[in-house]
Write a protein that holds these residues in place. Structure first.
Motif, PDB file in Angstrom:
ATOM      1  N   LEU A 133       4.656   3.067  -2.271  1.00 34.62           N
ATOM      2  CA  LEU A 133       5.329   2.068  -2.042  1.00 34.62           C
ATOM      3  C   LEU A 133       5.906   1.367  -0.401  1.00 34.62           C
ATOM      4  O   LEU A 133       5.781   0.428   0.113  1.00 34.62           O
ATOM      5  CB  LEU A 133       6.934   2.789  -1.991  1.00 34.62           C
TER       6      LEU A 133
ATOM      7  N   THR B 139       2.963  -1.290  -0.200  1.00 28.91           N
ATOM      8  CA  THR B 139       3.580  -2.156  -1.061  1.00 28.91           C
ATOM      9  C   THR B 139       4.622  -2.880  -0.162  1.00 28.91           C
ATOM     10  O   THR B 139       3.918  -4.420  -0.754  1.00 28.91           O
ATOM     11  CB  THR B 139       3.824  -2.087  -2.560  1.00 28.91           C
TER      12      THR B 139
ATOM     13  N   MET C 193      12.885  -0.280  -1.312  1.00 25.05           N
ATOM     14  CA  MET C 193      12.051  -0.183  -2.124  1.00 25.05           C
ATOM     15  C   MET C 193      12.242   1.773  -1.970  1.00 25.05           C
ATOM     16  O   MET C 193      12.137   2.189  -3.099  1.00 25.05           O
ATOM     17  CB  MET C 193      11.385   0.384  -0.934  1.00 25.05           C
TER      18      MET C 193
ATOM     19  N   GLY D  72      11.624   4.156  -4.824  1.00 23.82           N
ATOM     20  CA  GLY D  72      10.948   5.428  -5.025  1.00 23.82           C
ATOM     21  C   GLY D  72      11.905   6.495  -5.571  1.00 23.82           C
ATOM     22  O   GLY D  72      10.588   7.408  -5.806  1.00 23.82           O
TER      23      GLY D  72
ATOM     24  N   THR E 284      11.427   6.369  -9.144  1.00 28.84           N
ATOM     25  CA  THR E 284      10.015   6.242  -9.200  1.00 28.84           C
ATOM     26  C   THR E 284       9.698   8.102  -9.131  1.00 28.84           C
ATOM     27  O   THR E 284       8.725   8.676 -10.322  1.00 28.84           O
ATOM     28  CB  THR E 284       9.130   5.469  -8.847  1.00 28.84           C
TER      29      THR E 284
ATOM     30  N   LEU F  83       8.417   7.557   3.841  1.00 30.36           N
ATOM     31  CA  LEU F  83       9.198   5.815   3.817  1.00 30.36           C
ATOM     32  C   LEU F  83       9.812   5.565   5.120  1.00 30.36           C
ATOM     33  O   LEU F  83       9.797   4.606   5.394  1.00 30.36           O
ATOM     34  CB  LEU F  83      10.022   6.195   2.828  1.00 30.36           C
TER      35      LEU F  83
END
Length: 161
Positions: A76, A79, A86, A90, A93, A118
């Motif tokens: 991520l 991305t 995001m 995350g 997911t 992140l």
């Protein structure tokens, strides 16, 4: 005078495992201050198990979870710059992956690893930075697994004496 009910051999061993994990990861942090090995300290303390019931199973599940969460975080991060959307993607997911590979309560470790990767420091939005955090999380997991096996081996050796 009676000893406190919490002062057991299992408690002392857990404290010792945590302190050993802290020391080993801090050594990497001290040895390589230019990298983010302080995240390995968080990771090792998340992975070490406080009881012997799932002595090997739980750290391995948490290690898998940390790797899953940190990989999702890295993907991520590549991305799109981290933001609430995001992070939300995350979280969903990571939970889905952990559910599919049946990691159960270790999912919390995966979510922590996701956020560690992140996390964006001011003016530090680089792939290298995210990759360093991911490697740091995995290193903490490996140290925790090493400590788990070390203590299991020591326990078997002492029992055999």
């Amino acid at each position: 005078m009676a000893k406190p009910s919490w002062l057991t051999l299992e408690f002392m061993i857990y404290v010792l495992k945590c302190l050993l994990g802290l020391a080993l990861c801090y050594f990497f942090y001290w040895l390589f201050p230019q990298y983010r090995f302080y995240w390995s300290i968080v990771s090792v303390l998340l992975v070490i198990s406080p009881d012997d019931l799932d002595c090997k199973k739980l750290p391995i599940a948490r290690m898998k979870a940390n790797i899953a969460g940190s990989l999702v975080g890295l993907i991520l991060f590549i991305t799109h710059p981290p933001n609430l959307l995001m992070m939300s993607i995350g979280v969903v997911t990571t939970i889905l992956i952990c559910y599919i590979i049946q990691l159960g309560t270790a999912t919390r470790s995966a979510l922590a690893a996701l956020i560690i990767v992140l996390v964006q420091q001011l003016n530090d939005h680089s792939l290298i930075s995210a990759f360093e955090r991911m490697v740091s999380v995995v290193l903490g997991c490996l140290v925790a697994l090493f400590i788990t096996y070390l203590f299991e081996y020591a326990h078997k050796w002492l029992k055999g004496r």
